[in-house]
Write a protein that holds these residues in place. Structure first.
Motif, PDB file in Angstrom:
ATOM      1  N   GLU A 289       4.723   1.410  -8.412  1.00  0.00           N
ATOM      2  CA  GLU A 289       4.528   2.120  -9.678  1.00  0.00           C
ATOM      3  C   GLU A 289       5.610   1.768 -10.686  1.00  0.00           C
ATOM      4  O   GLU A 289       5.322   1.528 -11.862  1.00  0.00           O
ATOM      5  CB  GLU A 289       4.533   3.623  -9.404  1.00  0.00           C
ATOM      6  N   GLU A 290       6.871   1.720 -10.222  1.00  0.00           N
ATOM      7  CA  GLU A 290       7.986   1.423 -11.122  1.00  0.00           C
ATOM      8  C   GLU A 290       7.926  -0.010 -11.631  1.00  0.00           C
ATOM      9  O   GLU A 290       8.267  -0.294 -12.787  1.00  0.00           O
ATOM     10  CB  GLU A 290       9.311   1.671 -10.407  1.00  0.00           C
ATOM     11  N   LEU A 291       7.491  -0.937 -10.780  1.00  0.00           N
ATOM     12  CA  LEU A 291       7.488  -2.355 -11.132  1.00  0.00           C
ATOM     13  C   LEU A 291       6.149  -2.820 -11.703  1.00  0.00           C
ATOM     14  O   LEU A 291       6.006  -3.993 -12.070  1.00  0.00           O
ATOM     15  CB  LEU A 291       7.849  -3.207  -9.907  1.00  0.00           C
ATOM     16  N   LYS A 292       5.169  -1.904 -11.747  1.00  0.00           N
ATOM     17  CA  LYS A 292       3.848  -2.207 -12.312  1.00  0.00           C
ATOM     18  C   LYS A 292       3.153  -3.336 -11.539  1.00  0.00           C
ATOM     19  O   LYS A 292       2.577  -4.266 -12.117  1.00  0.00           O
ATOM     20  CB  LYS A 292       3.962  -2.602 -13.795  1.00  0.00           C
ATOM     21  N   VAL A 293       3.220  -3.258 -10.199  1.00  0.00           N
ATOM     22  CA  VAL A 293       2.538  -4.232  -9.348  1.00  0.00           C
ATOM     23  C   VAL A 293       1.870  -3.484  -8.203  1.00  0.00           C
ATOM     24  O   VAL A 293       2.230  -2.344  -7.891  1.00  0.00           O
ATOM     25  CB  VAL A 293       3.512  -5.290  -8.760  1.00  0.00           C
ATOM     26  N   SER A 294       0.890  -4.127  -7.573  1.00  0.00           N
ATOM     27  CA  SER A 294       0.258  -3.548  -6.387  1.00  0.00           C
ATOM     28  C   SER A 294       1.289  -3.476  -5.264  1.00  0.00           C
ATOM     29  O   SER A 294       1.918  -4.491  -4.922  1.00  0.00           O
ATOM     30  CB  SER A 294      -0.914  -4.416  -5.939  1.00  0.00           C
ATOM     31  N   PRO A 295       1.488  -2.304  -4.661  1.00  0.00           N
ATOM     32  CA  PRO A 295       2.479  -2.207  -3.588  1.00  0.00           C
ATOM     33  C   PRO A 295       2.138  -3.090  -2.396  1.00  0.00           C
ATOM     34  O   PRO A 295       3.035  -3.624  -1.737  1.00  0.00           O
ATOM     35  CB  PRO A 295       2.464  -0.719  -3.213  1.00  0.00           C
ATOM     36  N   TYR A 296       0.866  -3.278  -2.118  1.00  0.00           N
ATOM     37  CA  TYR A 296       0.459  -4.098  -0.981  1.00  0.00           C
ATOM     38  C   TYR A 296       0.694  -5.582  -1.256  1.00  0.00           C
ATOM     39  O   TYR A 296       1.141  -6.326  -0.387  1.00  0.00           O
ATOM     40  CB  TYR A 296      -1.007  -3.815  -0.649  1.00  0.00           C
ATOM     41  N   HIS A 297       0.399  -5.992  -2.476  1.00  0.00           N
ATOM     42  CA  HIS A 297       0.682  -7.382  -2.868  1.00  0.00           C
ATOM     43  C   HIS A 297       2.187  -7.635  -2.851  1.00  0.00           C
ATOM     44  O   HIS A 297       2.650  -8.664  -2.350  1.00  0.00           O
ATOM     45  CB  HIS A 297       0.119  -7.667  -4.262  1.00  0.00           C
ATOM     46  N   ALA A 298       2.954  -6.683  -3.390  1.00  0.00           N
ATOM     47  CA  ALA A 298       4.411  -6.831  -3.421  1.00  0.00           C
ATOM     48  C   ALA A 298       4.975  -6.943  -2.009  1.00  0.00           C
ATOM     49  O   ALA A 298       5.840  -7.783  -1.729  1.00  0.00           O
ATOM     50  CB  ALA A 298       5.044  -5.648  -4.152  1.00  0.00           C
ATOM     51  N   ALA A 299       4.486  -6.107  -1.093  1.00  0.00           N
ATOM     52  CA  ALA A 299       4.980  -6.124   0.287  1.00  0.00           C
ATOM     53  C   ALA A 299       4.645  -7.450   0.967  1.00  0.00           C
ATOM     54  O   ALA A 299       5.465  -8.019   1.694  1.00  0.00           O
ATOM     55  CB  ALA A 299       4.379  -4.966   1.074  1.00  0.00           C
ATOM     56  N   HIS A 300       3.419  -7.954   0.706  1.00  0.00           N
ATOM     57  CA  HIS A 300       2.993  -9.223   1.322  1.00  0.00           C
ATOM     58  C   HIS A 300       3.860 -10.385   0.827  1.00  0.00           C
ATOM     59  O   HIS A 300       4.346 -11.192   1.637  1.00  0.00           O
ATOM     60  CB  HIS A 300       1.526  -9.492   0.992  1.00  0.00           C
ATOM     61  N   VAL A 301       4.062 -10.462  -0.475  1.00  0.00           N
ATOM     62  CA  VAL A 301       4.861 -11.557  -1.049  1.00  0.00           C
ATOM     63  C   VAL A 301       6.315 -11.466  -0.582  1.00  0.00           C
ATOM     64  O   VAL A 301       6.937 -12.468  -0.233  1.00  0.00           O
ATOM     65  CB  VAL A 301       4.780 -11.532  -2.590  1.00  0.00           C
ATOM     66  N   PHE A 302       6.849 -10.257  -0.583  1.00  0.00           N
ATOM     67  CA  PHE A 302       8.243 -10.064  -0.176  1.00  0.00           C
ATOM     68  C   PHE A 302       8.449 -10.506   1.265  1.00  0.00           C
ATOM     69  O   PHE A 302       9.422 -11.207   1.581  1.00  0.00           O
ATOM     70  CB  PHE A 302       8.630  -8.588  -0.342  1.00  0.00           C
ATOM     71  N   LYS A 303       7.527 -10.104   2.143  1.00  0.00           N
ATOM     72  CA  LYS A 303       7.641 -10.478   3.561  1.00  0.00           C
ATOM     73  C   LYS A 303       7.493 -11.990   3.736  1.00  0.00           C
ATOM     74  O   LYS A 303       8.214 -12.617   4.527  1.00  0.00           O
ATOM     75  CB  LYS A 303       6.568  -9.744   4.366  1.00  0.00           C
ATOM     76  N   GLU A 304       6.590 -12.595   2.982  1.00  0.00           N
ATOM     77  CA  GLU A 304       6.340 -14.026   3.090  1.00  0.00           C
ATOM     78  C   GLU A 304       7.579 -14.837   2.711  1.00  0.00           C
ATOM     79  O   GLU A 304       7.889 -15.852   3.350  1.00  0.00           O
ATOM     80  CB  GLU A 304       5.171 -14.413   2.187  1.00  0.00           C
ATOM     81  N   ILE A 305       8.319 -14.397   1.698  1.00  0.00           N
ATOM     82  CA  ILE A 305       9.449 -15.174   1.192  1.00  0.00           C
ATOM     83  C   ILE A 305      10.763 -14.819   1.887  1.00  0.00           C
ATOM     84  O   ILE A 305      11.575 -15.696   2.172  1.00  0.00           O
ATOM     85  CB  ILE A 305       9.570 -14.999  -0.331  1.00  0.00           C
ATOM     86  N   THR A 306      10.963 -13.538   2.180  1.00  0.00           N
ATOM     87  CA  THR A 306      12.258 -13.128   2.748  1.00  0.00           C
ATOM     88  C   THR A 306      12.243 -12.987   4.259  1.00  0.00           C
ATOM     89  O   THR A 306      13.296 -12.982   4.895  1.00  0.00           O
ATOM     90  CB  THR A 306      12.719 -11.783   2.158  1.00  0.00           C
ATOM     91  N   GLY A 307      11.055 -12.844   4.841  1.00  0.00           N
ATOM     92  CA  GLY A 307      10.985 -12.643   6.282  1.00  0.00           C
ATOM     93  C   GLY A 307      11.076 -11.188   6.714  1.00  0.00           C
ATOM     94  O   GLY A 307      10.993 -10.886   7.905  1.00  0.00           O
ATOM     95  N   SER A 308      11.260 -10.286   5.771  1.00  0.00           N
ATOM     96  CA  SER A 308      11.309  -8.857   6.099  1.00  0.00           C
ATOM     97  C   SER A 308      10.523  -8.066   5.063  1.00  0.00           C
ATOM     98  O   SER A 308      10.292  -8.538   3.948  1.00  0.00           O
ATOM     99  CB  SER A 308      12.759  -8.360   6.151  1.00  0.00           C
ATOM    100  N   SER A 309      10.105  -6.871   5.434  1.00  0.00           N
ATOM    101  CA  SER A 309       9.368  -6.027   4.500  1.00  0.00           C
ATOM    102  C   SER A 309      10.339  -5.384   3.518  1.00  0.00           C
ATOM    103  O   SER A 309      11.545  -5.305   3.786  1.00  0.00           O
ATOM    104  CB  SER A 309       8.627  -4.931   5.269  1.00  0.00           C
ATOM    105  N   PRO A 310       9.845  -4.888   2.384  1.00  0.00           N
ATOM    106  CA  PRO A 310      10.739  -4.193   1.450  1.00  0.00           C
ATOM    107  C   PRO A 310      11.460  -3.011   2.093  1.00  0.00           C
ATOM    108  O   PRO A 310      12.647  -2.775   1.813  1.00  0.00           O
ATOM    109  CB  PRO A 310       9.788  -3.725   0.337  1.00  0.00           C
ATOM    110  N   ILE A 311      10.790  -2.274   2.980  1.00  0.00           N
ATOM    111  CA  ILE A 311      11.432  -1.132   3.618  1.00  0.00           C
ATOM    112  C   ILE A 311      12.522  -1.585   4.579  1.00  0.00           C
ATOM    113  O   ILE A 311      13.599  -0.971   4.655  1.00  0.00           O
ATOM    114  CB  ILE A 311      10.382  -0.262   4.344  1.00  0.00           C
ATOM    115  N   GLN A 312      12.276  -2.666   5.301  1.00  0.00           N
ATOM    116  CA  GLN A 312      13.337  -3.225   6.157  1.00  0.00           C
ATOM    117  C   GLN A 312      14.519  -3.679   5.314  1.00  0.00           C
ATOM    118  O   GLN A 312      15.681  -3.524   5.712  1.00  0.00           O
ATOM    119  CB  GLN A 312      12.783  -4.394   6.973  1.00  0.00           C
TER     120      GLN A 312
END
Length: 283
Positions: free
Chosen positions: A195-218
């Motif tokens: 909501e704060e970043l104006k993006v889909s949370p599921y898309h954000a989590a998928h991209v973040f995990k793909e690039i960093t190797g960890s989920s945003p919560i991790q």
């Protein structure tokens, strides 16, 4: 190889040197930053990844790693043994054309492999560390002079293809990382971040995990543990006080997560660090 660099005012000062041996089991120094210090790290044994401002880079023996002042960073081992590094903390760095406390910009690369000069660079870094460990005014002066010779050499090595240009996905990961850096001590959910970043949370989590190797919560958890480590080694706050400062209502829950992520309970980590650094609270 160009080894000429220019300082804005005076040369920077070598504040500390820390040797990370390839220990088993490993004790993790997780995601953290330094407000007034930048770090130059040389990888002398082992492989792993360098997490910097939301990006994850593979690292190998012979790599120089740059961490600018304020950068969120972490070195992770690829095995159950800790990766071996020699880390130099620097204050007062002001290079012409760059903000204070900055070695380099993203476009010029944060990782510089030394190639065939591995043995010479490793020996020089070890000598600097040994001189800092002696702790006399003369030995620290020697280490400072060696550092001023090493810094332009380290910056002169070219980056390789690990420092690729930023894509749209990488820029999104950077935005997520910056948001977490500013709000890690608050209650955070994927929905709130989206909501704060104006993006889909599921898309954000998928991209973040793909690039960093960890989920945003991790990533949030590792950021909290990194800040807890900073507080444990630089203040006298109790573990319960630090738990509240980094976002946990329950001290026992904080202690459990800290031990799982770092490898030691909070109080034992503080004791281990002070023994390792001989009572110095520099990092």
């Amino acid at each position: 190889m160009n080894t000429q660099i220019s300082f804005v005012h005076r040369p920077p000062a070598l504040l500390y040197a820390a040797l990370q041996r390839a220990t088993d089991p490993k004790i993790n120094r997780v995601l953290h930053s330094h407000n007034n210090v930048c770090e130059l790290v040389f990888v002398n044994v082992g492989e792993g990844c360098y997490i910097l401002n939301g990006r994850s880079y593979p690292i190998y023996p012979g790599d120089f790693l740059f961490s600018n002042q304020g950068d969120l960073h972490e070195v992770q081992s690829a095995t159950h043994r800790e990766i071996g590094t020699i880390c130099f903390g620097i204050e007062g760095l002001e290079l012409k054309g760059l903000p204070p406390g900055c070695f380099t910009e993203a476009k010029d690369g944060y990782i510089r492999p030394v190639g065939r000069m591995y043995e010479q660079i490793k020996n020089l870094c070890q000598l600097m560390y040994n001189q800092m460990e002696l702790g006399t005014a003369q030995s620290r002066d020697i280490a400072q002079h060696l550092f001023l010779a090493l810094l332009p050499l380290a910056l002169s090595f070219p980056a390789d293809d690990r420092n690729e240009a930023q894509t749209e996905s990488v820029m999104l990961v950077n935005r997520i990382g910056q948001y977490i850096a500013a709000h890690f001590a608050e209650p955070l959910t994927l929905e709130r971040m989206g909501e704060e970043l104006k993006v889909s949370p599921y898309h954000a989590a998928h991209v973040f995990k793909e690039i960093t190797g960890s989920s945003p919560i991790q990533y949030v958890i590792r950021r909290r543990m990194g800040e807890a480590q900073n507080l444990l080694i630089s203040t006298d706050f109790s573990a319960a006080q630090i738990a509240a400062m980094v976002g946990y209502d329950s001290a026992s829950h904080f202690n459990s997560i800290f031990k799982r992520v770092v490898g030691l309970p909070p109080v034992r980590f503080r004791q281990w660090y002070l023994v390792t650094m001989r009572g110095k609270r520099k990092q």
